[in-house]
Design an enzyme around this catalytic site. Structure first.
Site, PDB file in Angstrom:
ATOM      1  CG  HIS A 162      17.725  -8.213   5.768  1.00  0.00           C
ATOM      2  ND1 HIS A 162      16.902  -7.936   6.916  1.00  0.00           N
ATOM      3  CD2 HIS A 162      18.401  -7.065   5.292  1.00  0.00           C
ATOM      4  CE1 HIS A 162      17.459  -6.656   7.074  1.00  0.00           C
ATOM      5  NE2 HIS A 162      17.978  -6.383   6.526  1.00  0.00           N
ATOM      6  CG  ASN A 209      14.777  -5.849   5.581  1.00  0.00           C
ATOM      7  OD1 ASN A 209      14.204  -5.602   6.717  1.00  0.00           O
ATOM      8  ND2 ASN A 209      15.811  -5.001   5.256  1.00  0.00           N
ATOM      9  CD  GLU A 210      14.241  -1.057   5.892  1.00  0.00           C
ATOM     10  OE1 GLU A 210      15.262  -0.597   5.095  1.00  0.00           O
ATOM     11  OE2 GLU A 210      14.440  -0.827   7.250  1.00  0.00           O
ATOM     12  CD  GLN A 269      22.733  -6.030   8.137  1.00  0.00           C
ATOM     13  OE1 GLN A 269      21.438  -6.399   7.948  1.00  0.00           O
ATOM     14  NE2 GLN A 269      23.212  -4.781   8.682  1.00  0.00           N
TER      15      GLN A 269
HETATM   16  C1  BGC Z   1      18.159  -2.375   7.271  1.00  0.00           C
HETATM   17  C2  BGC Z   1      19.422  -3.011   8.160  1.00  0.00           C
HETATM   18  C3  BGC Z   1      20.414  -2.096   8.427  1.00  0.00           C
HETATM   19  C4  BGC Z   1      19.760  -0.943   9.123  1.00  0.00           C
HETATM   20  C5  BGC Z   1      20.583   0.217   9.821  1.00  0.00           C
HETATM   21  C6  BGC Z   1      17.676  -1.244   7.781  1.00  0.00           C
HETATM   22  O1  BGC Z   1      17.339  -0.323   6.596  1.00  0.00           O
HETATM   23  O2  BGC Z   1      17.094  -3.202   7.186  1.00  0.00           O
HETATM   24  O3  BGC Z   1      19.851  -4.121   7.331  1.00  0.00           O
HETATM   25  O4  BGC Z   1      21.623  -2.483   8.944  1.00  0.00           O
HETATM   26  O5  BGC Z   1      18.927  -0.314   8.340  1.00  0.00           O
HETATM   27  O6  BGC Z   1      21.203   0.855   8.610  1.00  0.00           O
END
Ligand code: BGC
Length: 431
Positions: A140, A184-185, A24
């Site tokens: 990520h 990440n998530e 990002q």
């Molecule tokens: C993610 C980020 C994202 C943010 C805002 C999260 O789910 O980890 O990468 O930019 O949300 O949408």
């Protein structure tokens, strides 16, 4: 004075900071997303009219520009990280969350790039030199091209490759990094990338998605086990995106689907990761209102239509109390909790200050109720290339604004307000 002022203190040693992710902000990456962006930018620009509301189209005409959907130079953070960390330090942060880009470390299978390894060492040292505790994410959502070419996370080999990369990162930075988040998530990538087809690889295959999720779970568990075998003094965290689920109008019949959805989205995650994590990283943005329509269809209201004070530029409802309920739910698992993401798209910075303060108010309440919350990372330090659904550059999540032409950084007023909280380790709140 008719309004009451309260000084809400946070525990000693509380970590304050912001988060970013490699793809990002870094710029000039070459991974599976880069190629997907190039192949899909025209289409995304064409479809933008159907996707976004009129007020959004008017306020952000760049949604019709294919360039919005190509990460390109992003924030050039790969070169400007020292400058960015100077800013974070000046804002009173004492921690920072970022991710390492696997495709830079291992651009070809088994060939590790020494320069990239050294680069991230310098990144970590730059954080340490400024008194910022690093929180390192290893994945990520982006993958090296060669991983994509073997079928991505659907191929069980990818787990092995990921662990080899993880082991290398653990070894290289073992003396410099204490907090690690392997993934990440994972759930968000599964739903947006593999079920809804809204981000790379753009698939809509439920069964396959389930298998991929299982592989990601194994990868996390094994990364955790590896850290124990190596006996490094690490804290391994599992990061989870949490909506706050609400039943529409509190109607009883909406409670049933709400409970099921909430179970699937949250309980499963915590059950699976509980024995394989030292802490939970909670990422909260907005509520999700569940409504059962006649005919039994479940309708979730997430992105509402109207602009306004209580909504972000993405149309997401601002509902600070949701974080409180979520944190109390997570507290039941008796693990340290860090809020590893919380923020909003707010291009004119008119809502960010109150967003931060209101969320911190409820976080503080959760702490007073006994939740072991040890840090808060605002999303994000910088405006950046918004990853979910490949939304691109128009949503502005940064404490710091980026001029993408000149790469100039400009600190937003809300960041200065957040800085006061970080520096005082407390929040002055007006009732
Ligand atoms: C993610 C980020 C994202 C943010 C805002 C999260 O789910 O980890 O990468 O930019 O949300 O949408």
């Amino acid at each position: 004075m008719d309004e009451e002022q309260k000084n809400l203190k946070f525990p000693e040693g509380f970590l304050w900071g912001a988060a970013t992710s490699a793809h990002q902000v870094e710029g000039n990456n070459h991974n599976d997303w880069t190629e997907w962006e190039k192949a899909n930018a025209q289409r995304l620009a064409k479809e933008a009219g159907g996707k976004w509301q009129k007020w959004q189209q008017k306020k952000f005409p760049e949604i019709f520009d294919p360039a919005n959907y190509i990460s390109g130079r992003a924030c050039d953070h790969y070169n400007l990280y020292e400058k960015d960390f100077d800013i974070a330090k000046s804002l009173g942060h004492n921690a920072h969350r970022f991710s390492i880009e696997w495709s830079r470390i291992e651009p070809e299978e088994g060939k590790f790039n020494e320069e990239a390894i050294e680069h991230y060492r310098q990144v970590i040292l730059a954080l340490r030199a400024r008194g910022l505790e690093p929180f390192v994410t290893l994945w990520h959502w982006t993958n090296p091209i060669w991983i994509r070419d073997i079928g991505g996370w659907h191929n069980p080999k990818t787990i092995e490759y990921f662990l080899r990369y993880t082991k290398l990162m653990f070894r290289e930075y073992r003396d410099l990094v204490r907090f690690w988040m392997p993934l990440n998530e994972p759930g968000t990538q599964i739903s947006l990338g593999h079920i809804l087809g809204k981000q790379p690889p753009g698939e809509k295959k439920l069964l396959k998605a389930n298998k991929i999720f299982k592989h990601l779970i194994i990868a996390h568990k094994e990364a955790f086990t590896l850290s124990r075998q190596l006996q490094y003094p690490f804290e391994i965290g599992a990061s989870h995106f949490m909506f706050y689920f609400m039943a529409y109008n509190n109607y009883l019949w909406n409670y049933i689907p709400k409970t099921i959805i909430s179970y699937l989205a949250d309980r499963r995650f915590f059950k699976v990761f509980n024995n394989y994590s030292d802490f939970f990283g909670i990422q909260y943005y907005q509520p999700f209102i569940v409504k059962l329509k006649i005919g039994g269809r479940v309708l979730g209201i997430i992105e509402n239509k109207q602009p306004g004070e209580k909504r972000s530029d993405l149309g997401w409802e601002i509902f600070p109390k949701g974080i409180y309920h979520n944190l109390l739910k997570v507290a039941k698992y008796n693990k340290p909790i860090y809020i590893t993401e919380n923020g909003l798209a707010d291009s004119d910075d008119s809502r960010r200050e109150s967003f931060i303060k209101d969320h911190l108010f409820w976080i503080n309440k959760a702490i007073n109720k006994g939740a072991d919350i040890r840090g808060y990372f605002h999303w994000s330090l910088l405006d950046n290339f918004e990853l979910p659904e490949v939304r691109g550059f128009w949503p502005k999540f940064g404490l710091v604004e980026i001029d993408y032409e000149t790469m100039e950084r400009k600190i937003r007023p809300s960041a200065m307000e957040y800085a006061k909280i970080c520096k005082n380790n407390s929040l002055i709140f007006h009732d």
